[in-house]
Design an enzyme around this catalytic site. Sequence first.
Site, PDB file in Angstrom:
ATOM      1  N   GLU A  31      -1.005  -8.308  11.468  1.00 41.70           N
ATOM      2  CA  GLU A  31      -1.018  -9.799  10.674  1.00 41.70           C
ATOM      3  C   GLU A  31      -0.559 -11.010  11.613  1.00 41.70           C
ATOM      4  O   GLU A  31       0.604 -11.401  11.252  1.00 41.70           O
ATOM      5  CB  GLU A  31      -0.257  -9.489   9.184  1.00 41.70           C
TER       6      GLU A  31
ATOM      7  N   GLU B 142      -3.983  -1.653   5.168  1.00 36.72           N
ATOM      8  CA  GLU B 142      -3.069  -1.640   4.007  1.00 36.72           C
ATOM      9  C   GLU B 142      -3.799  -2.114   2.856  1.00 36.72           C
ATOM     10  O   GLU B 142      -4.595  -3.050   2.747  1.00 36.72           O
ATOM     11  CB  GLU B 142      -1.903  -2.716   4.465  1.00 36.72           C
TER      12      GLU B 142
HETATM   13  C1  GCO Z   1       2.690  -7.232   5.246  1.00 40.55           C
HETATM   14  C2  GCO Z   1       3.025  -5.994   6.050  1.00 40.55           C
HETATM   15  C3  GCO Z   1       3.678  -4.902   5.389  1.00 40.55           C
HETATM   16  C4  GCO Z   1       4.341  -5.308   3.907  1.00 40.55           C
HETATM   17  C5  GCO Z   1       3.027  -5.048   2.875  1.00 40.55           C
HETATM   18  C6  GCO Z   1       3.567  -5.294   1.534  1.00 40.55           C
HETATM   19  O1  GCO Z   1       1.697  -7.401   4.734  1.00 40.55           O
HETATM   20  O2  GCO Z   1       3.616  -8.187   5.086  1.00 40.55           O
HETATM   21  O3  GCO Z   1       1.956  -5.681   6.937  1.00 40.55           O
HETATM   22  O4  GCO Z   1       4.813  -4.602   5.964  1.00 40.55           O
HETATM   23  O5  GCO Z   1       5.271  -4.649   3.823  1.00 40.55           O
HETATM   24  O6  GCO Z   1       2.028  -5.954   3.220  1.00 40.55           O
HETATM   25  O7  GCO Z   1       3.926  -6.771   1.232  1.00 40.55           O
END
Ligand code: GCO
Length: 444
Positions: free
Chosen positions: A191, A360
């Site tokens: 990200e 994710e």
């Molecule tokens: C993000 C990350 C994860 C988070 C998940 C939940 O998106 O911040 O990749 O580490 O924990 O997305 O918010």
Amino acid sequence: MELITGLVTILSFYILIIIILHFSFPEPHYDWSKIDLENMNFPSEFSWGVATASHQIEGNNTNNWSKFENDRDIENSGLACDHWNRWEEDHGLLVELGVTSYRFSIEWSRIQPEKNEWNEDAIQVYSEMVDSLLQKGIEPMITLHHFSHPVWFEKLGGFYERENIDYFRKYCERIFPYFADRVSKWCTINEPEVFSIMGYYMGMFPPGKRSVRKAIRVMKNVMIGHGEVYNCLKSLKPDSHIGLAKNVTIFDPYRRWNLIHWITCYALNYIWNGAIISGLKKGRMFGSSVKAAKGSLDFIGLNYYTHVLTTPFLPQTTEVDLPARKNQQITEFGYPMYAEGMARAIKILQHLQLPIEITENGVADKDDNLRPNHLKRHLWVLSKAIERGSEIRSYFHWSLMDNFEWAEGYSLRFGLHHVDYETQIRTLRTSGMDYREIINKFRE
Ligand code: GCO
């Protein structure tokens, strides 16, 4: 009279623009009561996984995040899930779930704690983790940078300084050969937009800065870093699959008749999604060159969570409830559950014309009230996208177990397993059982 004609012309023009926008950029909402969530289909080669990140689960890391936790007096990650000592037990949980793949990250600060210090023992531990996964028939996907990096790198200015990119590339180049024979799927950066915007504009991630200019500069540098690492690792092993995990947040105007809301929506979509896609496709973002990033992907990872309804009054922190539509359920993170958006996020990434891995997707829900349905709705949407011909290879649920949720600390629980942080006992939630059943139904 002329004034009235003028006003009527302007008004008609305004209405016409709104009508065009409204029909060109719809915001679909399904009637979920009419949808049979059991009616999904996945190809037998589809990969079923869960995802985690080192700083969120390992415990006792010393990095930019642990420093930020201390400096800011926010909740300390501390022992987290003590995964560093319990990873064998946790790999057992993967087997119980029946997953076929597992996305995790390697903690740079463990491997290169100081600029001139390399910790072979730590590399060895990660290498054992990889062996253990392979023995269990679980395919590893490694993330090289998931928000955390060594303190010395942060002190040098981290990704804010263009010349520091070299440290990241050299680190990746050094560790990659230890794993490349056994691991073929890699995410360089997790990200890039969340990392830069939360750390340099919202000030909620390290280093806690609040400047749009800085956030944009970091985002560009991170993308150059990604591109350089991609080129370097591909030259070492051309047949590896290297990509990055892109958080695609969908932006919709809060009031669909308000042009200002549409304009904010357009701007935010460019900053969050469009700029990065343009960097990857054309080697340009925000009007300047990020040449190394052009074409630097074998797949694109999608992290999908929600949509944001835009007004010019943007939240300056994540600790507020975002606006939502009337019938939407609100997750414990304060944003709505919007599974329909996953299909839209997939469409956005299809501009890259690459295979997609869902790196994710999940929900903060401590009592597991929402998660079973959340999981099924998103998988249903995914299954329909695959039926329509989208090349989607995997789904990694976030997350295997409750963990340290960054600025939100331990207050938010994303796990398919509940973690009792006192005893470190992991307990499978109902949603975990549901996921296990779904995997079982479709896996080869
Ligand atoms: C993000 C990350 C994860 C988070 C998940 C939940 O998106 O911040 O990749 O580490 O924990 O997305 O918010």
